[in-house]
Design a protein around this motif. Structure first.
Motif, PDB file in Angstrom:
ATOM      1  N   ASN A 103       4.645  -5.969  -6.872  1.00 35.34           N
ATOM      2  CA  ASN A 103       5.983  -6.490  -7.163  1.00 35.34           C
ATOM      3  C   ASN A 103       5.892  -7.972  -7.488  1.00 35.34           C
ATOM      4  OD1 ASN A 103       7.082  -4.015  -6.389  1.00 35.34           O
ATOM      5  ND2 ASN A 103       7.466  -4.698  -4.314  1.00 35.34           N
ATOM      6  N   HIS A 120       0.846  -1.190   0.000  1.00 30.27           N
ATOM      7  CA  HIS A 120       0.000   0.000   0.000  1.00 30.27           C
ATOM      8  C   HIS A 120       0.883   1.243   0.000  1.00 30.27           C
ATOM      9  CE1 HIS A 120      -2.582   3.082   2.004  1.00 30.27           C
ATOM     10  NE2 HIS A 120      -3.336   2.701   0.987  1.00 30.27           N
ATOM     11  N   ILE A 121       0.647   2.150  -0.957  1.00 31.99           N
ATOM     12  CA  ILE A 121       1.408   3.402  -1.038  1.00 31.99           C
ATOM     13  C   ILE A 121       0.627   4.503  -0.338  1.00 31.99           C
ATOM     14  CG2 ILE A 121       2.492   5.080  -2.583  1.00 31.99           C
ATOM     15  CD1 ILE A 121       3.803   2.263  -2.570  1.00 31.99           C
ATOM     16  N   LYS A 155       8.117  -4.509 -11.130  1.00 27.11           N
ATOM     17  CA  LYS A 155       7.065  -3.838 -10.375  1.00 27.11           C
ATOM     18  C   LYS A 155       6.296  -2.846 -11.226  1.00 27.11           C
ATOM     19  CE  LYS A 155       9.585   0.034  -8.322  1.00 27.11           C
ATOM     20  NZ  LYS A 155       9.998   0.650  -7.065  1.00 27.11           N
ATOM     21  N   SER A 156       5.120  -2.460 -10.700  1.00 25.54           N
ATOM     22  CA  SER A 156       4.277  -1.449 -11.312  1.00 25.54           C
ATOM     23  C   SER A 156       3.385  -0.872 -10.221  1.00 25.54           C
ATOM     24  CB  SER A 156       3.415  -2.068 -12.414  1.00 25.54           C
ATOM     25  OG  SER A 156       2.607  -1.078 -13.008  1.00 25.54           O
ATOM     26  N   PHE A 157       2.925   0.363 -10.437  1.00 23.76           N
ATOM     27  CA  PHE A 157       1.975   0.973  -9.520  1.00 23.76           C
ATOM     28  C   PHE A 157       0.576   0.780 -10.097  1.00 23.76           C
ATOM     29  CE2 PHE A 157       5.911   3.173  -8.613  1.00 23.76           C
ATOM     30  CZ  PHE A 157       5.930   3.095  -7.225  1.00 23.76           C
ATOM     31  N   THR A 164      -3.686   3.708  -4.189  1.00 25.56           N
ATOM     32  CA  THR A 164      -2.474   3.382  -4.941  1.00 25.56           C
ATOM     33  C   THR A 164      -1.679   2.290  -4.239  1.00 25.56           C
ATOM     34  OG1 THR A 164      -2.356   5.663  -5.729  1.00 25.56           O
ATOM     35  CG2 THR A 164      -0.378   4.324  -5.972  1.00 25.56           C
ATOM     36  N   TYR A 165      -1.328   1.266  -5.022  1.00 25.93           N
ATOM     37  CA  TYR A 165      -0.556   0.139  -4.524  1.00 25.93           C
ATOM     38  C   TYR A 165       0.617  -0.123  -5.462  1.00 25.93           C
ATOM     39  CZ  TYR A 165      -4.412  -0.946  -1.394  1.00 25.93           C
ATOM     40  OH  TYR A 165      -5.364  -0.882  -0.409  1.00 25.93           O
ATOM     41  N   GLN A 166       1.632  -0.738  -4.926  1.00 24.24           N
ATOM     42  CA  GLN A 166       2.764  -1.172  -5.738  1.00 24.24           C
ATOM     43  C   GLN A 166       2.723  -2.692  -5.795  1.00 24.24           C
ATOM     44  OE1 GLN A 166       6.694   0.462  -4.853  1.00 24.24           O
ATOM     45  NE2 GLN A 166       7.540  -1.590  -5.118  1.00 24.24           N
ATOM     46  N   LEU A 190      -3.936   1.150  -9.317  1.00 24.56           N
ATOM     47  CA  LEU A 190      -5.035   1.728  -8.534  1.00 24.56           C
ATOM     48  C   LEU A 190      -6.077   0.649  -8.308  1.00 24.56           C
ATOM     49  CD1 LEU A 190      -5.533   5.188 -10.269  1.00 24.56           C
ATOM     50  CD2 LEU A 190      -4.576   4.764  -8.016  1.00 24.56           C
TER      51      LEU A 190
END
Length: 111
Positions: free
Chosen positions: A39, A30-31, A105-107, A35-37, A109
């Protein structure tokens, strides 16, 4: 005897190809807000692995809803880093294994 011969024939006639992925995992961090990352960490066998399997710039990942297996979206995970893992003691019979850790990785929603 017939089963043994058939088994040997099948092993010779149909070569098996493998990428030698030793292991891996997904990680969702959780960012803030929605928004989450996402991996993906993979471990490749450095000695016996297929070079073509690990030399990709990224990977497409599909996300499905658990309740009804409905496709929610696709995400491209870019290659961020790669490093050699000097020792991995995964199986007691193996003394050591040379592996390469690959982080993608990617961000995203999530709603």
């Amino acid at each position: 005897m017939k089963k043994l011969l058939l088994t040997l024939f099948l092993l010779i006639a149909f070569p098996v190809m493998a990428s030698h992925i030793v292991g891996g995992e997904f990680e969702l961090l959780h960012i803030s807000g929605n928004t989450y990352q996402l991996n993906m960490i993979l471990y490749f066998d450095k000695i016996n692995g297929s070079p073509g399997a690990k030399d990709q710039p990224g990977v497409n990942v599909s996300i499905f809803r658990k309740a009804d297996n409905n496709l929610m979206g696709n995400v491209f995970l870019s290659l961020i880093s790669e490093r050699l893992v000097k020792r991995m003691f995964l199986i007691p019979s193996l003394h050591a294994l040379k592996a390469r850790l690959k982080l993608q990785k990617s961000f995203i929603l999530l709603h």
